[in-house]
Design an enzyme around this catalytic site. Structure first.
Site, short mmCIF file in Angstrom:
data_model
loop_
_atom_site.label_atom_id
_atom_site.label_comp_id
_atom_site.label_asym_id
_atom_site.label_seq_id
_atom_site.Cartn_x
_atom_site.Cartn_y
_atom_site.Cartn_z
N HIS A 5 0.82 -1.26 -0.05
CA HIS A 5 -0.01 -0.01 0.04
C HIS A 5 0.88 1.17 0.05
O HIS A 5 1.68 1.17 1.11
CB HIS A 5 -1.05 0.02 1.23
CG HIS A 5 -2.12 1.14 1.31
ND1 HIS A 5 -1.92 1.97 2.45
CD2 HIS A 5 -2.90 1.53 0.66
CE1 HIS A 5 -2.92 2.65 2.38
NE2 HIS A 5 -3.63 2.58 0.89
N GLU A 32 1.05 -0.59 -4.87
CA GLU A 32 -0.27 0.25 -5.16
C GLU A 32 0.21 1.88 -4.92
O GLU A 32 1.06 1.92 -3.78
CB GLU A 32 -1.30 -0.27 -3.92
CG GLU A 32 -2.48 0.62 -4.08
CD GLU A 32 -2.65 2.07 -3.30
OE1 GLU A 32 -3.81 2.75 -3.43
OE2 GLU A 32 -1.75 2.25 -2.66
N ASP A 34 -1.00 6.22 -5.84
CA ASP A 34 -1.97 7.16 -6.15
C ASP A 34 -1.60 8.01 -6.99
O ASP A 34 -0.32 8.61 -7.02
CB ASP A 34 -2.60 7.81 -4.74
CG ASP A 34 -2.78 6.88 -3.65
OD1 ASP A 34 -4.12 6.13 -3.63
OD2 ASP A 34 -2.02 6.54 -2.77
N HIS A 47 -0.78 10.96 -2.57
CA HIS A 47 -2.25 10.19 -2.38
C HIS A 47 -3.19 11.51 -2.15
O HIS A 47 -4.22 11.71 -2.58
CB HIS A 47 -2.12 9.53 -0.93
CG HIS A 47 -3.56 9.07 -0.43
ND1 HIS A 47 -4.31 9.91 0.21
CD2 HIS A 47 -3.94 8.02 -0.65
CE1 HIS A 47 -5.48 9.57 0.27
NE2 HIS A 47 -5.51 8.25 -0.05
N GLU A 106 -4.31 3.96 -8.41
CA GLU A 106 -5.41 4.29 -7.95
C GLU A 106 -5.55 5.85 -8.23
O GLU A 106 -4.77 6.71 -8.08
CB GLU A 106 -5.67 4.29 -6.37
CG GLU A 106 -7.30 4.84 -6.10
CD GLU A 106 -7.42 5.00 -4.61
OE1 GLU A 106 -8.42 5.62 -4.42
OE2 GLU A 106 -6.73 4.30 -3.94
#
Length: 248
Positions: A5, A32, A34, A47, A106
């Protein structure tokens, strides 16, 4: 799949190269991350829509040029040993890790960045090749299903994931059929996971990767529910659990 993450965010400043290298060191299968877009149109890995929390700067990402962002420190807030870490571009991250690890992207705050889906699809096609995207181990996810629909219309080869933060046990078969017409992953909050739910989602031939594990006690229930992967700040927790499970 062990999905780190924001990189190994438990051990290094999130969404930095240091966190992604740490994830690789800890044998994560995927990282992962963003994305947001700068004032001059660069896709960057961060993020929040603002830089305040994870850098020494103040303001919205979209109000900075990429050159201005490179002057910010994105590591010292986590620990002084990470002083000098920068906000990376998505291109930098993919160029460094593509082919070595999977990458779960994401899309954050799509309403702030009109056309972000086209910009992302173009970048992925340029780096990976349009014909290679479906087998690329690059997945794009979002809470915004309409955004995913637009992205699918631009490039049907990009594997997609729908993030879910509310209870999906009560979602109708029609809703699941609609979602799974374009997505290959439905990724709920870990608190929503039950074996029954996972089985229900699997019946639509899609995978389940819940988010976000930050403790060891959550792992057993998720694995027993037969999820396909786990998003975690601590990739080693999952790796060690699976090793111990096999050995016992």
């Amino acid at each position: 799949m062990v999905v780190a993450h924001r990189g190994a965010a438990g051990y290094a400043p999130e969404n930095t190269m240091a966190a992604f290298y740490k994830a690789k060191e800890l044998k994560a299968d995927y990282i992962e991350l963003d994305i947001q877009i700068t004032k001059d149109g660069e896709i960057v890995v961060i993020h929040d829509q603002k830089v305040d929390r994870t850098t020494n700067g103040v303001g919205e990402v979209k109000e900075f040029t990429y050159r201005e962002l490179t002057k910010l420190d994105a590591g010292e807030w986590f620990h002084t040993k990470f002083r000098g870490e920068k906000i990376p571009t998505l291109k930098q991250v993919i160029s460094e890790f593509y082919g070595q690890m999977g990458i779960l992207i994401e899309i954050k705050h799509p309403a702030l960045y009109p056309g972000i889906e086209q910009k992302l699809a173009t970048l992925l096609s340029e780096i990976v090749g349009e014909d290679n995207l479906s087998e690329s181990q690059i997945i794009v996810q979002s809470f915004d299903f309409e955004l995913l629909q637009r992205l699918n219309q631009i490039s049907s080869n990009i594997p997609l994931g729908l993030l879910v933060k509310y209870r999906v046990q009560g979602i109708s078969k029609a809703q699941l059929k609609d979602w799974t017409s374009i997505v290959q992953y439905i990724n709920p909050n870990k608190a929503l996971i039950t074996k029954k739910l996972v089985k229900k989602i699997h019946s639509y031939k899609v995978k389940v990767i819940p988010y976000t594990v930050r403790d060891k006690k959550s792992i057993n229930g998720l694995v027993n529910a037969e999820v396909d992967g786990i998003v975690t700040d601590y990739p080693d927790y999952i790796v060690d659990f699976m090793i111990n499970r096999k050995s016992s």
